[in-house]
Design an enzyme around this catalytic site. Structure first.
Site, short mmCIF file in Angstrom:
data_model
loop_
_atom_site.label_atom_id
_atom_site.label_comp_id
_atom_site.label_asym_id
_atom_site.label_seq_id
_atom_site.Cartn_x
_atom_site.Cartn_y
_atom_site.Cartn_z
NE ARG A 104 -3.60 2.01 2.94
CZ ARG A 104 -4.90 2.01 2.66
NH1 ARG A 104 -5.43 0.96 2.05
NH2 ARG A 104 -5.67 3.03 2.96
CG HIS A 150 -8.13 0.72 -3.54
ND1 HIS A 150 -7.57 -0.46 -3.08
CD2 HIS A 150 -8.66 1.33 -2.43
CE1 HIS A 150 -7.73 -0.54 -1.77
NE2 HIS A 150 -8.39 0.52 -1.36
CG ASP A 175 -13.19 7.01 -1.61
OD1 ASP A 175 -13.21 6.91 -0.37
OD2 ASP A 175 -12.17 6.85 -2.29
#
Length: 304
Positions: A101, A128, A222
């Site tokens: 990540r 992602h 989001d």
């Protein structure tokens, strides 16, 4: 040939369907996979803070009989204290897979170039993919045919929006990104997704008008300010508030289900009424991160 998952273009439509089917099987019958990664060690590397990604990989790997080794960046960003090349080469001598990540997609490209074990992108500035596959797994639990689903993403055209566009294009899912002018997805990534969509018949669009998603099935949002972006939330509220997912939006569009990758800022990009209401699939989506990630690791490591 060793395979990686830096973005979902590295798998074809049938392979992505197989990953979702495997994730659903793992969810339904976990005991059958309790030795799926037995004796395997996976490094989970985090340059960014995390709740869902860290916990779902750690517990998920354990559920498959593997061992997760967590690495943060207390010694500085990758590539500063030690080159990405040496980092990847060293880890490859000890572990069976690398989950990373990171802030910059180029870091993942360096890991893939120099690692001799599979590399999985658990988030970067551009993509992602694990999240998108969890999202489509969740949609597949509620809709029989992904190619007949219409998905609307509302908010900032960020890494999540990019992966939804690409993955939706591969599956044949119609995806529309609804963003304020100047905040849509990266044009090159949209064009990449559009090329994929021409092969599957998916309809992709970018708009600033919520009226364009009337009759859609699923709405997704989001946070309006991504991790690593120092823009104060107060500076973007007026710009993004018209794209909030609330009950009025669901009523006007006929949208039946709602997704959010979290962390959620309640009463900003989504209201609590919707997040906790009957349309919400958000906690199923969060759980499915673990199952689809297990399917990804199981597939990559056992094929390696």
């Amino acid at each position: 040939m060793r395979r990686h998952l830096l973005d979902t273009t590295e798998f074809n439509k049938d392979e992505l369907h197989a990953l979702i089917a495997l994730g659903r099987e793992m969810k339904a019958n976990p005991a059958a996979f309790r030795t799926g990664l037995a004796g395997k060690n996976i490094v989970t590397l985090f340059e960014k803070q995390s709740l869902r990604t860290r916990v779902t990989f750690d517990i998920g790997i354990n559920r498959l009989g593997g061992h997760a080794v967590y690495l943060d960046q207390q010694n500085g960003a990758m590539g500063q204290r030690e080159s990405v090349k040496d980092f990847a080469a060293n880890l490859s001598r000890w572990c069976d897979g690398i989950v990373a990540r990171v802030f910059d997609h180029k870091t993942l490209q360096g890991l893939r170039e120099h690692a001799t074990v599979p590399v999985v992108n658990s988030l970067c500035n551009l993509y992602h993919p694990c999240q998108a596959l969890a999202d489509f797994m969740t949609i597949a639990e509620n809709y029989d045919d992904l190619s007949k689903v219409k998905l609307a993403y509302l908010g900032d055209g960020n890494n999540v929006a990019h992966s939804l566009l690409i993955t939706g294009a591969i599956f044949g899912t119609d995806v529309t990104v609804v963003s304020p002018k100047g905040s849509g997805p990266d044009a090159q990534i949209f064009n990449l997704a559009a090329d994929l969509a021409r092969k599957t018949g998916a309809k992709l669009a970018v708009t600033d008008n919520c009226d364009d998603i009337r009759g859609f099935d699923v709405a997704y949002t989001d946070t309006w300010v991504s991790i690593g972006d120092n823009t104060p939330m107060e500076a973007v509220i007026d710009k993004f508030m018209p794209y909030q997912i609330n009950q009025a939006l669901l009523d006007s569009t006929g949208i039946r289900h709602v997704l959010h990758c979290q962390p959620a800022h309640r009463e900003l990009e989504i209201t609590s009424e919707v997040m906790d209401g009957p349309a919400s699939l958000i906690m199923d989506e969060a759980e499915n991160r673990m199952h689809i990630q297990n399917a990804i690791l199981y597939t990559l490591i056992n094929q390696a």
